[in-house]
Design a protein around this motif. Structure first.
Motif, PDB file in Angstrom:
ATOM      1  N   LEU A  37       1.299  -1.266  -0.465  1.00 42.10           N
ATOM      2  CA  LEU A  37      -0.134  -0.389   0.280  1.00 42.10           C
ATOM      3  C   LEU A  37       1.112   1.478   0.323  1.00 42.10           C
ATOM      4  O   LEU A  37       2.052   1.596   0.300  1.00 42.10           O
ATOM      5  N   GLU A  38       0.649   1.989  -0.990  1.00 41.22           N
ATOM      6  CA  GLU A  38       1.263   3.641  -1.064  1.00 41.22           C
ATOM      7  C   GLU A  38       0.215   4.604  -0.854  1.00 41.22           C
ATOM      8  O   GLU A  38      -0.671   4.672  -0.690  1.00 41.22           O
ATOM      9  N   ALA A  39       0.350   4.685   0.390  1.00 38.42           N
ATOM     10  CA  ALA A  39      -0.444   5.606   1.824  1.00 38.42           C
ATOM     11  C   ALA A  39      -0.249   6.734   1.301  1.00 38.42           C
ATOM     12  O   ALA A  39       1.085   7.173   0.470  1.00 38.42           O
ATOM     13  N   ALA A  40      -1.658   7.585   1.425  1.00 42.69           N
ATOM     14  CA  ALA A  40      -1.556   8.871   0.899  1.00 42.69           C
ATOM     15  C   ALA A  40      -1.252   9.711   2.190  1.00 42.69           C
ATOM     16  O   ALA A  40      -0.670   9.336   3.806  1.00 42.69           O
ATOM     17  N   THR A  41      -0.892  10.489   2.145  1.00 44.83           N
ATOM     18  CA  THR A  41      -1.060  11.526   3.551  1.00 44.83           C
ATOM     19  C   THR A  41      -2.093  11.777   4.701  1.00 44.83           C
ATOM     20  O   THR A  41      -2.218  11.895   5.685  1.00 44.83           O
ATOM     21  N   SER A  42      -3.666  11.792   3.304  1.00 44.04           N
ATOM     22  CA  SER A  42      -4.695  12.002   4.369  1.00 44.04           C
ATOM     23  C   SER A  42      -4.811  10.735   4.497  1.00 44.04           C
ATOM     24  O   SER A  42      -4.309   9.464   4.910  1.00 44.04           O
ATOM     25  N   THR A  43      -6.339  10.317   5.562  1.00 43.00           N
ATOM     26  CA  THR A  43      -6.226   8.641   6.112  1.00 43.00           C
ATOM     27  C   THR A  43      -7.089   7.789   4.776  1.00 43.00           C
ATOM     28  O   THR A  43      -7.788   8.176   3.903  1.00 43.00           O
ATOM     29  N   SER A  44      -7.064   6.723   5.467  1.00 36.03           N
ATOM     30  CA  SER A  44      -7.874   5.410   4.508  1.00 36.03           C
ATOM     31  C   SER A  44      -9.157   5.744   5.268  1.00 36.03           C
ATOM     32  O   SER A  44      -9.841   6.408   5.850  1.00 36.03           O
ATOM     33  N   MET A  45     -10.375   5.381   3.726  1.00 32.84           N
ATOM     34  CA  MET A  45     -11.401   5.023   4.331  1.00 32.84           C
ATOM     35  C   MET A  45     -11.631   3.799   4.602  1.00 32.84           C
ATOM     36  O   MET A  45     -11.175   2.858   4.948  1.00 32.84           O
ATOM     37  N   GLU A  46     -12.923   3.255   5.413  1.00 34.44           N
ATOM     38  CA  GLU A  46     -13.494   2.005   6.038  1.00 34.44           C
ATOM     39  C   GLU A  46     -12.997   1.067   5.334  1.00 34.44           C
ATOM     40  O   GLU A  46     -12.717  -0.005   5.633  1.00 34.44           O
ATOM     41  N   ILE A  47     -12.634   0.734   4.107  1.00 32.88           N
ATOM     42  CA  ILE A  47     -13.483  -0.270   2.704  1.00 32.88           C
ATOM     43  C   ILE A  47     -11.789  -0.278   2.838  1.00 32.88           C
ATOM     44  O   ILE A  47     -11.241  -1.450   2.419  1.00 32.88           O
ATOM     45  N   ASP A  48     -10.914   0.507   2.513  1.00 25.95           N
ATOM     46  CA  ASP A  48     -10.016   0.586   2.695  1.00 25.95           C
ATOM     47  C   ASP A  48      -9.024  -0.776   4.220  1.00 25.95           C
ATOM     48  O   ASP A  48      -8.448  -1.448   4.182  1.00 25.95           O
ATOM     49  N   LEU A  49      -9.558   0.091   4.939  1.00 27.57           N
ATOM     50  CA  LEU A  49      -9.531  -0.492   6.142  1.00 27.57           C
ATOM     51  C   LEU A  49      -9.937  -2.167   5.953  1.00 27.57           C
ATOM     52  O   LEU A  49      -9.042  -3.315   6.539  1.00 27.57           O
ATOM     53  N   LEU A  50     -11.445  -2.013   5.336  1.00 26.55           N
ATOM     54  CA  LEU A  50     -11.619  -4.098   6.008  1.00 26.55           C
ATOM     55  C   LEU A  50     -10.929  -4.862   5.161  1.00 26.55           C
ATOM     56  O   LEU A  50     -10.741  -5.783   5.377  1.00 26.55           O
ATOM     57  N   LEU A  51     -10.612  -3.961   3.635  1.00 30.16           N
ATOM     58  CA  LEU A  51      -9.302  -5.093   2.949  1.00 30.16           C
ATOM     59  C   LEU A  51      -8.852  -5.108   3.452  1.00 30.16           C
ATOM     60  O   LEU A  51      -7.933  -6.684   3.545  1.00 30.16           O
ATOM     61  N   LEU A  52      -8.136  -4.477   4.193  1.00 30.85           N
ATOM     62  CA  LEU A  52      -5.913  -4.475   4.714  1.00 30.85           C
ATOM     63  C   LEU A  52      -6.504  -5.864   6.678  1.00 30.85           C
ATOM     64  O   LEU A  52      -5.623  -6.745   6.390  1.00 30.85           O
ATOM     65  N   PHE A  53      -7.628  -5.672   6.244  1.00 35.70           N
ATOM     66  CA  PHE A  53      -7.612  -6.236   7.857  1.00 35.70           C
ATOM     67  C   PHE A  53      -8.454  -7.673   7.653  1.00 35.70           C
ATOM     68  O   PHE A  53      -7.397  -9.080   7.764  1.00 35.70           O
ATOM     69  N   LEU A  54      -8.909  -8.250   6.231  1.00 34.13           N
ATOM     70  CA  LEU A  54      -9.215  -9.036   5.833  1.00 34.13           C
ATOM     71  C   LEU A  54      -8.034 -10.128   5.280  1.00 34.13           C
ATOM     72  O   LEU A  54      -7.929 -11.462   4.454  1.00 34.13           O
ATOM     73  N   LEU A  55      -6.454  -9.153   4.408  1.00 35.60           N
ATOM     74  CA  LEU A  55      -5.505  -9.718   3.869  1.00 35.60           C
ATOM     75  C   LEU A  55      -4.976 -10.607   5.019  1.00 35.60           C
ATOM     76  O   LEU A  55      -3.998 -11.341   5.298  1.00 35.60           O
ATOM     77  N   LYS A  56      -4.429  -9.111   6.052  1.00 30.16           N
ATOM     78  CA  LYS A  56      -4.669  -9.582   7.595  1.00 30.16           C
ATOM     79  C   LYS A  56      -4.604 -10.857   8.075  1.00 30.16           C
ATOM     80  O   LYS A  56      -3.714 -12.101   8.022  1.00 30.16           O
ATOM     81  N   SER A  57      -5.963 -11.163   8.083  1.00 28.05           N
ATOM     82  CA  SER A  57      -6.807 -12.613   8.348  1.00 28.05           C
ATOM     83  C   SER A  57      -6.129 -13.974   7.283  1.00 28.05           C
ATOM     84  O   SER A  57      -6.393 -14.699   8.242  1.00 28.05           O
ATOM     85  N   ALA A  58      -5.843 -13.462   5.878  1.00 29.64           N
ATOM     86  CA  ALA A  58      -5.488 -14.287   4.851  1.00 29.64           C
ATOM     87  C   ALA A  58      -4.336 -14.513   5.327  1.00 29.64           C
ATOM     88  O   ALA A  58      -3.981 -15.678   4.230  1.00 29.64           O
ATOM     89  N   LYS A  59      -3.425 -13.971   5.768  1.00 27.64           N
ATOM     90  CA  LYS A  59      -1.871 -14.445   5.941  1.00 27.64           C
ATOM     91  C   LYS A  59      -1.084 -13.923   4.751  1.00 27.64           C
ATOM     92  O   LYS A  59      -0.984 -14.400   4.565  1.00 27.64           O
ATOM     93  N   ILE A  60      -1.674 -13.006   4.926  1.00 28.32           N
ATOM     94  CA  ILE A  60      -0.919 -12.395   2.887  1.00 28.32           C
ATOM     95  C   ILE A  60      -0.137 -11.472   3.513  1.00 28.32           C
ATOM     96  O   ILE A  60      -0.819 -10.411   4.291  1.00 28.32           O
ATOM     97  N   PRO A  61       1.249 -11.204   3.832  1.00 25.46           N
ATOM     98  CA  PRO A  61       2.227 -10.400   3.986  1.00 25.46           C
ATOM     99  C   PRO A  61       2.023  -8.851   3.148  1.00 25.46           C
ATOM    100  O   PRO A  61       1.088  -8.892   2.269  1.00 25.46           O
ATOM    101  N   ILE A  62       1.519  -7.850   4.312  1.00 27.65           N
ATOM    102  CA  ILE A  62       1.950  -7.158   3.800  1.00 27.65           C
ATOM    103  C   ILE A  62       2.296  -5.680   3.957  1.00 27.65           C
ATOM    104  O   ILE A  62       3.344  -5.490   5.223  1.00 27.65           O
ATOM    105  N   GLY A  63       2.953  -4.969   2.995  1.00 29.75           N
ATOM    106  CA  GLY A  63       4.126  -3.402   3.473  1.00 29.75           C
ATOM    107  C   GLY A  63       3.360  -2.291   2.991  1.00 29.75           C
ATOM    108  O   GLY A  63       1.965  -2.440   2.522  1.00 29.75           O
ATOM    109  N   ILE A  64       3.744  -1.841   3.773  1.00 28.22           N
ATOM    110  CA  ILE A  64       2.374  -0.122   4.183  1.00 28.22           C
ATOM    111  C   ILE A  64       3.530   0.675   4.087  1.00 28.22           C
ATOM    112  O   ILE A  64       4.939   1.101   4.657  1.00 28.22           O
ATOM    113  N   TYR A  65       3.804   1.768   2.556  1.00 26.58           N
ATOM    114  CA  TYR A  65       4.505   2.910   2.570  1.00 26.58           C
ATOM    115  C   TYR A  65       4.326   4.382   3.367  1.00 26.58           C
ATOM    116  O   TYR A  65       3.621   4.934   3.482  1.00 26.58           O
ATOM    117  N   ILE A  66       4.644   4.610   4.590  1.00 26.46           N
ATOM    118  CA  ILE A  66       4.194   6.350   5.216  1.00 26.46           C
ATOM    119  C   ILE A  66       4.863   7.443   4.328  1.00 26.46           C
ATOM    120  O   ILE A  66       6.657   7.622   4.465  1.00 26.46           O
TER     121      ILE A  66
END
Length: 351
Positions: A70-99
């Motif tokens: 995820l190339e995160a923006a300066t602003s905040t994520s939407m609830e749908i962004d966060l939901l997808l990340l939660f589901l990916l985490k639950s599926a044990k997919i490695p997640i990298g996020i750029y701050i």
């Protein structure tokens, strides 16, 4: 032959027009990543990316992805962004996020009304959530990474384009270059003072500014140009150096302006104020001059007049620096880190 890894890349900017540093970074990294991996890419405004994100969630089968970036923006994520990340985490997919930055930590986000206050709070919530779901947090500089408490932090700085220029121009040089908004944040007052000093000594020297800024005043030493880097390629034989006159503040010390890498993409030596991370790149790699703002005129005239020194730096940029700091190199590093994380996940599953 092993199949190419399948990466889900998420952006938070529309890319129809590459008119800002985050958009440029997202686009170039996406294109470089596509050369070495199968990439499912979703980006856009909050409105435009909502539907494809919902489609991804409804389709399920998130385990088809080897990793997520995820190339995160300066602003905040939407609830749908966060939901997808939660589901990916639950599926044990490695997640990298750029701050990308940390404006609220330095009091640089406006909080003059309720909406701005809520957005400021939402930024902190997004950052907290990222730390809960991410396996790796990426940062542009070590100084910014040091502002965050997280176990696995990696650097992924901005990069340069390698196909814009190959020649080392011999001069004579009568032009200095600046890209970006002509405002106080970018050191416009320093820049004006510098050019006024140079103009008094050598009135033939001009500043070419690639900028969207509309100025009320006219300056005899200033030429304003609209457009992108490619629009000044014909001017390169006359440009001695590019300028970064940013004020030295706590935040500017830890940030790298993307224009720094744009300047190197043009093979131009850089004259910069002593903002720490920017200065470190320039000094460690012999890419220009770090100068106090009141000495910018002397540094500029030095590179205009000493063609051998100027071209020594330009040669070093083109022949050495660009190849090791290209978007292809950044994409390769990113993929390697993500797949190493996937390997650790796979080992844990087998155990």
């Amino acid at each position: 032959m092993n199949p190419r890894p399948h990466i889900l890349m998420l952006g938070q900017y529309p890319l129809e027009t590459l008119d800002s540093a985050p958009k440029i970074r997202t686009w170039f990294l996406w294109k470089a990543l596509e050369q070495i991996a199968e990439v499912t890419f979703v980006t856009g405004t909050r409105k435009s990316r909502r539907a494809p994100l919902i489609k991804l969630i409804r389709q399920g089968n998130l385990k088809k992805f080897d990793a997520v970036y995820l190339e995160a923006a300066t602003s905040t994520s939407m609830e749908i962004d966060l939901l997808l990340l939660f589901l990916l985490k639950s599926a044990k997919i490695p997640i990298g996020i750029y701050i990308r930055d940390a404006y609220p930590l330095f009091g640089l986000s406006p909080v003059t009304n309720l909406k701005e206050l809520l957005l400021n709070w939402a930024w902190y919530i997004s950052q907290w959530f990222y730390r809960q779901v991410a396996d790796i947090l990426f940062f542009p500089t070590q100084s910014l990474a040091d502002c965050f408490d997280f176990k696995n932090k990696q650097l992924l700085p901005p990069a340069s384009q390698t196909n814009l220029v190959k020649s080392i121009y011999q001069g004579p040089f009568d032009t200095l270059f600046f890209a970006g908004n002509l405002n106080q944040e970018n050191g416009w007052s320093f820049l004006k003072e510098t050019m006024e000093k140079i103009y008094r000594v050598q009135p033939s020297i001009r500043l070419l500014a690639l900028t969207p800024t509309q100025l009320e005043d006219n300056y005899p030493w200033l030429e304003i140009r609209r457009g992108v880097l490619k629009d000044i390629l014909d001017d390169l034989p006359r440009i001695a150096a590019a300028l970064i006159p940013r004020p030295q503040t706590a935040y500017n010390n830890l940030a790298i302006p993307v224009k720094l890498m744009d300047y190197f993409s043009l093979g131009l030596p850089v004259i910069s104020t002593p903002c720490l991370e920017t200065a470190k790149i320039i000094v460690d790699n012999n890419l220009g001059i770090v100068s106090a703002p009141n000495e910018f005129d002397k540094a500029s005239l030095y590179l205009i007049q000493d063609r051998d020194k100027r071209n020594e730096i330009s040669s070093n940029i083109i022949q050495n620096f660009l190849s090791s700091n290209s978007w292809d190199k950044r994409a390769s590093d990113l993929l390697s880190i993500l797949l190493q994380t996937q390997d650790r996940f796979s080992s844990k599953r087998m155990d």
